[in-house]
Design an enzyme around this catalytic site. Sequence first.
Site, PDB file in Angstrom:
ATOM      1  N   ASP A   1     -10.726   2.954   4.668  1.00  0.00           N
ATOM      2  CA  ASP A   1     -11.035   1.523   4.581  1.00  0.00           C
ATOM      3  C   ASP A   1     -12.552   1.284   4.574  1.00  0.00           C
ATOM      4  OD1 ASP A   1      -9.046  -0.404   4.293  1.00  0.00           O
ATOM      5  OD2 ASP A   1      -8.397  -0.253   6.382  1.00  0.00           O
TER       6      ASP A   1
ATOM      7  N   GLN B   1      -4.162  -1.672  10.023  1.00  0.00           N
ATOM      8  CA  GLN B   1      -4.163  -2.984   9.387  1.00  0.00           C
ATOM      9  C   GLN B   1      -4.714  -4.045  10.340  1.00  0.00           C
ATOM     10  OE1 GLN B   1      -3.505  -3.336   6.197  1.00  0.00           O
ATOM     11  NE2 GLN B   1      -3.707  -5.557   6.112  1.00  0.00           N
TER      12      GLN B   1
ATOM     13  N   LYS C   1       0.839  -1.212   0.000  1.00  0.00           N
ATOM     14  CA  LYS C   1       0.000   0.000   0.000  1.00  0.00           C
ATOM     15  C   LYS C   1       0.874   1.261   0.000  1.00  0.00           C
ATOM     16  CE  LYS C   1      -3.811  -2.310   2.389  1.00  0.00           C
ATOM     17  NZ  LYS C   1      -4.493  -2.622   3.671  1.00  0.00           N
TER      18      LYS C   1
HETATM   19  N1  GUN Z   1      -6.636  -6.873   6.564  1.00  0.00           N
HETATM   20  C1  GUN Z   1      -6.990  -7.571   5.461  1.00  0.00           C
HETATM   21  N2  GUN Z   1      -7.565  -6.744   4.549  1.00  0.00           N
HETATM   22  C2  GUN Z   1      -7.561  -5.499   5.096  1.00  0.00           C
HETATM   23  C3  GUN Z   1      -7.998  -4.233   4.627  1.00  0.00           C
HETATM   24  O1  GUN Z   1      -8.551  -4.073   3.527  1.00  0.00           O
HETATM   25  N3  GUN Z   1      -7.798  -3.202   5.484  1.00  0.00           N
HETATM   26  C4  GUN Z   1      -7.225  -3.347   6.704  1.00  0.00           C
HETATM   27  N4  GUN Z   1      -7.086  -2.275   7.475  1.00  0.00           N
HETATM   28  N5  GUN Z   1      -6.811  -4.521   7.164  1.00  0.00           N
HETATM   29  C5  GUN Z   1      -6.966  -5.597   6.356  1.00  0.00           C
END
Ligand code: GUN
Length: 293
Positions: A119, A96, A52
């Site tokens: 998110d 995350q 990311k």
């Molecule tokens: N863990 C797995 N997928 C995601 C996501 O799209 N966002 C976040 N914050 N954690 C994740």
Amino acid sequence: MQLLDGKFLSKQIKQEIATEVAQIRERGGKIPHLVAILVGNLGRSETYVSSKMKNCEEIGMKSTLIRFDDTVSEAELLAKVEEVNNNPDMDGLIVQLPLPAHISADKVMETIHPAKDVDGFHPINIGRMAKGLPAYVSATPQGILEMLKRYEIETAGKHCVVVGRSQIVGLPMSILMQRNTYPGNCTVTLTHSRTQNLAEITRTADILVAALGKPEFITADMVKEGAVVIDVGLETVPDPTKKSGFALKGDVKFDEVAPKTSFITPVPGGVGLMTICSLMQNTIKAAQGEIYS
Ligand code: GUN
């Protein structure tokens, strides 16, 4: 059978985003800034977060990674979230997941300001999304919608079966596909681990979204001829034929399912790459104050 090529699409979208960011920069606007908080050092989370951050840099956005040891207290983490909430230079914040067991993910998600919740996990964003109001939408479902749109896949009146009810993918996907818009207007069935006669239901799917996190769970006998199959899974499984000793698998047994489908996403190179694009798009929206002004 046609591949829904996430590699190709994500490249195209990244180029579009880079152009948009360059235009913002030219007119002296706010450079979008994504902040990620990573707690602990789970391999998978490390990979996702660094990807990311890297993608943000590549397209000219600003990114900041804040790390905590997995012994961090909930209070300390919440205080950091508040700090980011109050920092006007920071536009989007993701924490995350998963988080260590002693920290409530729900509490963390609810502490992120909805206007920075790129998110789309805050209850306000989920509620607004469900009502069809402007909202941040969870990046993976949003990436899937973008794929359906760019391949001009018909969705109205189709039966969409979602396998898996996670808050991140399955639940929002089921809500999005029933909305009175495109892509949408599907008749949606949301299935999960307690669903009876799962194969009978998946066999009636025109659009099948596999998001249960079990490698190669969806087999050919579970899929209708001509279905559109979206594979959200990404798991590493041991594979002695590979140099690394492992292979990446989706939730769909690709080799036997693909020939039956009209469209299918590969793993890797499918949905995963779209997710990051959506997150960057959401961060631009946050910097522009598009959803909450
Ligand atoms: N863990 C797995 N997928 C995601 C996501 O799209 N966002 C976040 N914050 N954690 C994740």
